[in-house]
Design a protein around this motif. Sequence first.
Motif, mmCIF file in Angstrom:
data_model
loop_
_atom_site.group_PDB
_atom_site.id
_atom_site.type_symbol
_atom_site.label_atom_id
_atom_site.label_comp_id
_atom_site.label_asym_id
_atom_site.label_seq_id
_atom_site.Cartn_x
_atom_site.Cartn_y
_atom_site.Cartn_z
ATOM 1 N N SER A 16 1.034 -1.525 0.301
ATOM 2 C CA SER A 16 -0.704 -0.205 0.262
ATOM 3 C C SER A 16 0.823 1.039 0.057
ATOM 4 O O SER A 16 1.767 1.256 0.362
ATOM 5 C CB SER A 16 -1.289 -0.203 1.243
ATOM 6 O OG SER A 16 -1.202 1.197 1.518
ATOM 7 N N ALA A 17 0.268 2.559 -0.744
ATOM 8 C CA ALA A 17 1.552 3.412 -0.912
ATOM 9 C C ALA A 17 1.429 4.477 0.446
ATOM 10 O O ALA A 17 1.638 4.785 1.148
ATOM 11 C CB ALA A 17 0.664 4.082 -1.878
ATOM 12 N N LEU A 18 0.157 3.656 0.924
ATOM 13 C CA LEU A 18 -0.226 4.514 2.307
ATOM 14 C C LEU A 18 0.869 4.460 3.112
ATOM 15 O O LEU A 18 1.429 4.825 4.278
ATOM 16 C CB LEU A 18 -1.747 4.544 2.871
ATOM 17 C CG LEU A 18 -1.773 5.233 3.786
ATOM 18 C CD1 LEU A 18 -2.158 7.198 3.988
ATOM 19 C CD2 LEU A 18 -3.598 4.595 4.538
ATOM 20 N N ARG A 19 0.833 3.271 3.532
ATOM 21 C CA ARG A 19 1.857 2.331 5.054
ATOM 22 C C ARG A 19 3.052 2.871 4.217
ATOM 23 O O ARG A 19 3.914 3.257 4.531
ATOM 24 C CB ARG A 19 1.303 0.520 4.182
ATOM 25 C CG ARG A 19 2.424 -0.028 5.352
ATOM 26 C CD ARG A 19 3.620 -0.027 5.056
ATOM 27 N NE ARG A 19 4.134 -0.942 4.249
ATOM 28 C CZ ARG A 19 4.828 -0.805 3.314
ATOM 29 N NH1 ARG A 19 6.107 -0.234 3.718
ATOM 30 N NH2 ARG A 19 5.323 -2.045 2.618
ATOM 31 N N ILE A 20 3.703 2.715 3.020
ATOM 32 C CA ILE A 20 5.301 3.007 2.267
ATOM 33 C C ILE A 20 5.392 4.238 3.131
ATOM 34 O O ILE A 20 6.577 5.209 3.560
ATOM 35 C CB ILE A 20 5.208 3.254 0.768
ATOM 36 C CG1 ILE A 20 5.090 1.775 0.792
ATOM 37 C CG2 ILE A 20 6.704 3.819 0.906
ATOM 38 C CD1 ILE A 20 4.953 1.293 -0.580
ATOM 39 N N TRP A 21 4.167 5.775 2.667
ATOM 40 C CA TRP A 21 3.902 7.053 3.135
ATOM 41 C C TRP A 21 4.834 6.922 4.812
ATOM 42 O O TRP A 21 4.910 8.027 5.023
ATOM 43 C CB TRP A 21 2.568 8.031 2.541
ATOM 44 C CG TRP A 21 3.238 8.778 3.579
ATOM 45 C CD1 TRP A 21 3.460 10.426 2.232
ATOM 46 C CD2 TRP A 21 2.310 9.652 4.484
ATOM 47 N NE1 TRP A 21 3.796 11.111 3.263
ATOM 48 C CE2 TRP A 21 2.782 11.087 4.465
ATOM 49 C CE3 TRP A 21 1.438 8.957 5.325
ATOM 50 C CZ2 TRP A 21 1.963 11.640 5.741
ATOM 51 C CZ3 TRP A 21 0.701 9.569 6.387
ATOM 52 C CH2 TRP A 21 1.233 11.030 6.443
ATOM 53 N N ALA A 22 3.081 6.044 4.957
ATOM 54 C CA ALA A 22 3.459 6.485 7.153
ATOM 55 C C ALA A 22 5.216 5.816 7.612
ATOM 56 O O ALA A 22 5.330 6.048 8.532
ATOM 57 C CB ALA A 22 2.329 5.537 7.121
ATOM 58 N N ASP A 23 5.617 4.707 6.457
ATOM 59 C CA ASP A 23 6.536 4.242 7.148
ATOM 60 C C ASP A 23 7.488 5.733 6.698
ATOM 61 O O ASP A 23 8.382 5.407 8.040
ATOM 62 C CB ASP A 23 7.240 2.975 6.619
ATOM 63 C CG ASP A 23 6.310 1.689 7.483
ATOM 64 O OD1 ASP A 23 5.578 1.726 8.040
ATOM 65 O OD2 ASP A 23 6.473 0.538 6.521
ATOM 66 N N ALA A 24 7.601 6.281 5.944
ATOM 67 C CA ALA A 24 8.129 7.234 5.675
ATOM 68 C C ALA A 24 8.568 8.266 6.530
ATOM 69 O O ALA A 24 9.577 9.435 7.210
ATOM 70 C CB ALA A 24 7.986 7.638 4.183
ATOM 71 N N MET A 25 7.639 8.682 7.344
ATOM 72 C CA MET A 25 6.811 9.549 7.971
ATOM 73 C C MET A 25 7.408 9.569 9.469
ATOM 74 O O MET A 25 7.020 9.859 10.400
ATOM 75 C CB MET A 25 5.287 10.284 8.294
ATOM 76 C CG MET A 25 4.765 10.810 6.802
ATOM 77 S SD MET A 25 5.997 12.320 7.065
ATOM 78 C CE MET A 25 4.879 13.490 8.285
ATOM 79 N N ALA A 26 7.352 7.684 9.760
ATOM 80 C CA ALA A 26 7.199 7.301 11.126
ATOM 81 C C ALA A 26 8.628 7.767 12.400
ATOM 82 O O ALA A 26 9.700 7.993 11.746
ATOM 83 C CB ALA A 26 7.030 6.255 11.289
ATOM 84 N N GLN A 27 7.756 8.240 12.871
ATOM 85 C CA GLN A 27 9.157 8.342 14.039
ATOM 86 C C GLN A 27 8.655 7.677 15.201
ATOM 87 O O GLN A 27 7.877 7.791 16.786
ATOM 88 C CB GLN A 27 9.210 9.867 14.638
ATOM 89 C CG GLN A 27 10.017 10.777 13.688
ATOM 90 C CD GLN A 27 9.223 12.001 14.071
ATOM 91 O OE1 GLN A 27 8.427 12.678 13.480
ATOM 92 N NE2 GLN A 27 10.812 12.728 13.905
ATOM 93 N N GLN A 28 9.651 6.823 15.262
ATOM 94 C CA GLN A 28 9.850 5.331 16.417
ATOM 95 C C GLN A 28 11.019 5.788 17.564
ATOM 96 O O GLN A 28 12.242 5.419 17.480
ATOM 97 C CB GLN A 28 10.290 4.200 15.878
ATOM 98 C CG GLN A 28 9.759 3.436 14.734
ATOM 99 C CD GLN A 28 7.986 3.126 15.334
ATOM 100 O OE1 GLN A 28 7.393 3.049 16.015
ATOM 101 N NE2 GLN A 28 7.321 3.110 14.706
#
Length: 600
Positions: free
Chosen positions: A533-545
Amino acid sequence: MKTILVVDDMSVIREPICAALRAKGFHAVTAGDGREGMDAARKHKPDAILLDLSMPGMDGISMLRAVRCDPHLAGVPVVVLTAVIDKDAVMAAGKLGVAGYLLKSQFSLKEMLARVEKALSTVPRDKAGEAAVGAAPGRLTTDKPTNVSSTVGGSAGTGTGAAGGADSPAQPASVPTLAVTPADAAAMVNMPRRSAADTDADVLRQMKPLMTRSQIEEHIDQSGEISALSPIVSQLIKLTSSEGCSIEQVARTIRQDQAIALRVLKLANSVVYTRGEPVESVQKAVMRIGLSQIRQVVLNISVIERFASTADHELFNVPMFWEHSIATGLLAAAICRAIGGKEQDIDSAFTMGLLHDVGKMVYLDQFRENYELVLRTARDLQLPLERVETRMMMVNHADLMDRLLHVWKFPKHLINPIALHHLSLGNIRHLSPRMVNEIGTLALANRLAHAMMLGSSGNDALYSTDEFVTALGLKPDQLRELETIIPDQTQDLKFAMLNSSQGGHWPDRRSQERKALGVPVRPIVIAPKPSISALRIWADAMAQQLDEQPPNIVLVHMAQGRDRAPLTRALEQAEQTAGVAKLPTVVLSPTGTLSLDTAA
């Protein structure tokens, strides 16, 4: 009989307008500049004025200001004529009070007459035939709101209340005053208003084109600036077209342009062509790249050199544009390799990715004022840029590149993918069934670059990746590998292909977006196929763990109503696994109306 004053320095504009007004029963008076216009206005006391903004001597803004300061003319409605979209002039005119705008390149005489009649209907006249003037300078007093038609193809606004300060001209009750801000200036010319019920198609239909396709194509065909790439390109094309061409001859030709020679060396040693020890000479670089591909490589570099110095715009950052292009090229090459493409196909995929959006640079370089409005419209109305281009410029950037690449003599097998990369998979299969893999590879690469936030092409739309990943047979683990390696490869290659002077202040898109949000993002993504999913890819790029903290938001992609129940179950399970509950949740769907089950 009502009198209309037409003020324009061009007789070819004035005379047809006057003829149309007279045919409708108006008394038409003309003037060739602002000074003549003021003399005519004081003599004839017009009921309305059609006023050009750009004139020699006393221009339209100066005349409008003089009109508003004259107690006998201050209430006369003024419809502005303008040949160009000049935001500063639009703002200045709006602050002085105008009844509407007409863009010369677009309006019809019928539309002009309708605008004049509308302007006349907004101004009540007293028995003496003059506008009622407000009692105090600097005040705008009204008995009721005045409806004002403020845009070409736009919506009505409302003027009411008090306006101006001590230095403002006296304004009568009936002067329609438009409150103009810098952000609204471009919108006053063309941008429609969007209601909650409007679909994208509804909004696009309201827009009026800024240019015609033939105007753009004629400019492209005739412009020496656009077609003039590095002089060595034509030499190289001629040289590599002969059967007896040698590596030594090609290297000697490339060395004539030091900037291109340096780029060829850097590219030969980059991640695109790393096949052994570093090379130190142009001749060895040509050997590594290969005679079959060197012409293509030099064409790529020459295009970048031609547009790398194009000035930034607030909505279009040039370094970030090239980063997006390079990332798309690397992704296209990697996808081609993953699905078993030949070495030559891989190199071609990189070229297609690198050049797929250059039409935007051409628009910004050659049609800057119009393209600024296109960019702003796409942003403010939240529409995909290529759809706004198609409506307002009549040609989107991909179609523009189709024509340009033919002018630049690029290989024909590269052109179709670039021209069609924005289409859906179904449309690609219909229009170019023999090139589905090539076009699909570029389309997916572009979508992944957007989702991974590698640079920015001036378009912030996030496009679905699912159907292209499935059609190309790309596996989820291959996709994950691309997400891991492409950002670092992009970082390396952008400094090899572009001026090193840009490196010191190169913006980082991900950092900018995280900073703009102001809080860390740790999302749970729920989608029918989250692994692709493009949404999942975008969210991973934005994520700050940060310090293994738990998720703090849920993002759901619901493509159709039948996904509601399985996605609700997936959310409940994901929250349980993460040890969280009742997180703020955003649901994305085609209509914006789908939701999860009430249990969620």
